[in-house]
Design a protein around this motif. Structure first.
Motif, mmCIF file in Angstrom:
data_model
loop_
_atom_site.group_PDB
_atom_site.id
_atom_site.type_symbol
_atom_site.label_atom_id
_atom_site.label_comp_id
_atom_site.label_asym_id
_atom_site.label_seq_id
_atom_site.Cartn_x
_atom_site.Cartn_y
_atom_site.Cartn_z
ATOM 1 N N TRP A 88 -33.913 8.855 3.191
ATOM 2 C CA TRP A 88 -33.247 7.773 2.477
ATOM 3 C C TRP A 88 -33.633 6.421 3.027
ATOM 4 C CZ3 TRP A 88 -27.553 9.790 1.755
ATOM 5 C CH2 TRP A 88 -27.551 10.780 0.775
ATOM 6 N N ARG A 89 -34.239 6.380 4.203
ATOM 7 C CA ARG A 89 -34.656 5.097 4.770
ATOM 8 C C ARG A 89 -35.822 4.547 3.958
ATOM 9 N NH1 ARG A 89 -36.790 3.282 10.643
ATOM 10 N NH2 ARG A 89 -36.272 1.093 10.349
ATOM 11 N N GLY A 90 -35.645 3.372 3.406
ATOM 12 C CA GLY A 90 -36.690 2.737 2.611
ATOM 13 C C GLY A 90 -36.845 3.312 1.220
ATOM 14 N N SER A 149 -28.536 0.184 1.177
ATOM 15 C CA SER A 149 -28.440 -0.499 2.476
ATOM 16 C C SER A 149 -29.527 -0.039 3.435
ATOM 17 C CB SER A 149 -27.063 -0.283 3.108
ATOM 18 O OG SER A 149 -26.935 1.024 3.656
ATOM 19 N N LEU A 150 -30.019 1.153 3.251
ATOM 20 C CA LEU A 150 -31.083 1.671 4.119
ATOM 21 C C LEU A 150 -32.437 1.056 3.791
ATOM 22 C CD1 LEU A 150 -29.925 5.378 4.227
ATOM 23 C CD2 LEU A 150 -29.703 3.662 6.039
ATOM 24 N N ALA A 151 -32.577 0.470 2.614
ATOM 25 C CA ALA A 151 -33.806 -0.253 2.285
ATOM 26 C C ALA A 151 -33.870 -1.508 3.127
ATOM 27 C CB ALA A 151 -33.853 -0.597 0.803
ATOM 28 N N ASP A 155 -36.638 -2.667 5.897
ATOM 29 C CA ASP A 155 -37.304 -3.970 5.860
ATOM 30 C C ASP A 155 -37.198 -4.674 7.207
ATOM 31 O OD1 ASP A 155 -37.924 -3.546 3.218
ATOM 32 O OD2 ASP A 155 -36.277 -4.784 2.436
ATOM 33 N N GLU A 156 -36.013 -4.599 7.833
ATOM 34 C CA GLU A 156 -35.813 -5.245 9.144
ATOM 35 C C GLU A 156 -36.691 -4.590 10.202
ATOM 36 O OE1 GLU A 156 -31.653 -5.086 10.025
ATOM 37 O OE2 GLU A 156 -31.133 -6.240 8.225
ATOM 38 N N ALA A 157 -36.824 -3.267 10.168
ATOM 39 C CA ALA A 157 -37.624 -2.562 11.155
ATOM 40 C C ALA A 157 -39.113 -2.879 10.988
ATOM 41 C CB ALA A 157 -37.400 -1.055 11.060
ATOM 42 N N ALA A 158 -39.543 -3.136 9.751
ATOM 43 C CA ALA A 158 -40.956 -3.408 9.488
ATOM 44 C C ALA A 158 -41.335 -4.845 9.807
ATOM 45 C CB ALA A 158 -41.284 -3.097 8.022
#
Length: 162
Positions: A88-90, A149-151, A155-158
């Motif tokens: 679900w992340r991204g 919210s996991l998108a 985005d923050e991690a990238a």
């Protein structure tokens, strides 16, 4: 026995002992998602409404608790790792490729359809094994908000940090 008591009993079972029961339970090391799922299971077995702050929580937080309680996190990861189902992340906002060769953007309508009729369009690389969930409109909205919210997390991690 509210949520705080249950958490402590699982993570530090020797902290408070119930009279008449021997101190034999071991401490468990669980991820927050695993702990949330276990708490949701225990609370679902109660004949009273759970004593939690979920009623005042944001839709995304409600969706996280619901996903844990429904068992979604057994197949869908939140950290981008491979699982039985797509991470679900991204996911939200991404383009999905299906086994029939078609594609779709993972927006709110896509997420809702994937929850209600998960095998109508099967994502390439995955089996058509997800059960359809009988959720109401508020639950569907909460799950969608959580996945969306996991998108933002992805985005923050990238993004490179300053």
């Amino acid at each position: 026995a509210d949520e705080a008591y249950l958490r402590e009993s699982i993570l530090a079972p020797q902290a408070k002992l119930v009279q008449g029961f021997p101190p034999v339970m071991v401490a468990y090391r669980l991820s927050e998602e695993e702990l949330a799922a276990l708490l949701a299971l225990i609370q679902s077995l109660s004949d009273k409404a759970p004593a939690t702050e979920h009623d005042a929580a944001s839709p995304a937080e409600q969706g996280r608790a619901l996903a844990a309680g429904l068992g979604c996190l057994a197949c869908h990861s939140l950290d981008g790792s491979a699982g039985i189902g797509p991470t679900w992340r991204g996911l939200y906002g991404s383009t999905r490729d299906f086994v029939d060769g078609s594609t779709a953007r993972a927006d709110a309508a896509y997420i809702e359809e994937a929850i209600r009729q998960p095998n109508a369009q099967v994502v390439q690389g995955y089996a058509a094994i997800m059960p359809a969930l009988a959720v109401d409109a508020a639950q569907l909205e909460a799950l969608t908000a959580f996945i969306a919210s996991l998108a933002a997390d992805a985005d923050e991690a990238a993004s490179p940090s300053p």
